[in-house]
Design a protein around this motif. Structure first.
Motif, PDB file in Angstrom:
ATOM      1  N   PRO A  82       0.795  -1.239   0.000  1.00  0.00           N
ATOM      2  CA  PRO A  82       0.000   0.000   0.000  1.00  0.00           C
ATOM      3  C   PRO A  82       0.824   1.284   0.000  1.00  0.00           C
ATOM      4  O   PRO A  82       0.336   2.323  -0.439  1.00  0.00           O
ATOM      5  N   ILE A  83       2.063   1.220   0.459  1.00  0.00           N
ATOM      6  CA  ILE A  83       2.908   2.414   0.479  1.00  0.00           C
ATOM      7  C   ILE A  83       3.113   2.972  -0.935  1.00  0.00           C
ATOM      8  O   ILE A  83       3.323   4.172  -1.119  1.00  0.00           O
ATOM      9  N   VAL A 120       7.797   9.613   1.176  1.00  0.00           N
ATOM     10  CA  VAL A 120       7.977   8.634   2.248  1.00  0.00           C
ATOM     11  C   VAL A 120       9.470   8.573   2.579  1.00  0.00           C
ATOM     12  O   VAL A 120      10.278   8.236   1.717  1.00  0.00           O
ATOM     13  N   PRO A 121       9.826   8.899   3.820  1.00  0.00           N
ATOM     14  CA  PRO A 121      11.251   8.845   4.177  1.00  0.00           C
ATOM     15  C   PRO A 121      11.735   7.416   4.398  1.00  0.00           C
ATOM     16  O   PRO A 121      10.944   6.519   4.700  1.00  0.00           O
ATOM     17  N   ASN A 122      13.033   7.226   4.202  1.00  0.00           N
ATOM     18  CA  ASN A 122      13.681   5.971   4.617  1.00  0.00           C
ATOM     19  C   ASN A 122      14.855   6.358   5.521  1.00  0.00           C
ATOM     20  O   ASN A 122      14.909   7.494   5.989  1.00  0.00           O
ATOM     21  N   ASP A 123      15.782   5.460   5.754  1.00  0.00           N
ATOM     22  CA  ASP A 123      16.887   5.754   6.676  1.00  0.00           C
ATOM     23  C   ASP A 123      17.825   6.857   6.176  1.00  0.00           C
ATOM     24  O   ASP A 123      18.502   7.494   6.976  1.00  0.00           O
ATOM     25  N   GLU A 124      17.869   7.077   4.866  1.00  0.00           N
ATOM     26  CA  GLU A 124      18.822   8.036   4.302  1.00  0.00           C
ATOM     27  C   GLU A 124      18.199   9.320   3.768  1.00  0.00           C
ATOM     28  O   GLU A 124      18.847  10.360   3.771  1.00  0.00           O
ATOM     29  N   GLU A 172      14.222  -0.859  -4.288  1.00  0.00           N
ATOM     30  CA  GLU A 172      15.390  -0.680  -3.417  1.00  0.00           C
ATOM     31  C   GLU A 172      15.119   0.370  -2.339  1.00  0.00           C
ATOM     32  O   GLU A 172      15.410   0.152  -1.162  1.00  0.00           O
ATOM     33  N   TYR A 173      14.556   1.520  -2.727  1.00  0.00           N
ATOM     34  CA  TYR A 173      14.314   2.626  -1.797  1.00  0.00           C
ATOM     35  C   TYR A 173      13.384   2.206  -0.656  1.00  0.00           C
ATOM     36  O   TYR A 173      13.628   2.510   0.505  1.00  0.00           O
ATOM     37  N   LEU A 174      12.309   1.494  -1.008  1.00  0.00           N
ATOM     38  CA  LEU A 174      11.328   1.072  -0.001  1.00  0.00           C
ATOM     39  C   LEU A 174      11.666  -0.279   0.631  1.00  0.00           C
ATOM     40  O   LEU A 174      10.935  -0.735   1.510  1.00  0.00           O
TER      41      LEU A 174
END
Length: 181
Positions: A82-83, A120-124, A172-174
């Motif tokens: 769903p993201i 949507v943010p990730n760790d980087e 890769e990003y998610l």
């Protein structure tokens, strides 16, 4: 009088002129198909002379087609992930009328932002922006400047010529648990 009623049942009015089909094949076409063909004959400047593929009205090999395939991929996978439904297109308005471009400009449209955004943010990074370009397309000065700005403030910005490359970076990003394309 009876003849006019029969003629009116399989004819099309275009710009105040009655268009009567010349043969049986024309008669068997639906009214909406006849109307569309009449409008296309009437206004050839509105048509693009480029061939279209799976997406009607979008020229083959264009940035729009690449982006349409990318969003088709997103739509196929957003039920499971769903993201992906948070991805959206940024309407740049380049293929619109002068009036629509004026309205978009008055309501805040600017030149330069990439075609799509995943806020949507990730760790980087704070989010992911993707710009699509055709094989011969290049970034404008405004686009280069805006992409640099986004990178400087912490967003990931990528430019792609294929939808599969964009899908792979999204995976890769998610960190989606699916195989890259």
């Amino acid at each position: 009088m009876q003849h006019q009623q029969v003629v009116a049942s399989w004819s099309v009015w275009t710009a105040g002129v009655l268009v009567i089909p010349a043969d049986r094949e024309e008669m068997e076409k639906s009214w909406s198909r006849q109307q569309l063909e009449a409008e296309m004959k009437e206004s050839p400047r509105r048509r693009r002379n480029k061939p279209t593929g799976e997406f009607p009205g979008i020229p083959i090999g264009s940035e729009d087609e690449i982006q349409a395939y990318f969003f088709k991929w997103i739509n196929l996978h957003k039920g499971r992930f769903p993201i992906l439904a948070r991805f959206f297109a940024i309407p740049n308005g380049s293929h619109t009328t002068r009036t629509v471009r004026g309205i978009l400009k008055m309501t805040g449209r600017i030149s330069g932002p990439p075609d799509t955004c995943l806020p949507v943010p990730n760790d980087e990074f704070y989010g992911l922006y993707i710009e699509f370009k055709s094989e011969s397309g290049t970034l404008s000065i405004e686009q280069r400047d805006y992409c640099k700005f986004l990178r400087d403030v912490g967003y990931r910005v990528e430019v792609f010529r294929t939808w599969t490359d964009a899908a792979n970076v999204t995976i890769e990003y998610l960190r989606l648990p699916i195989q890259k394309l």
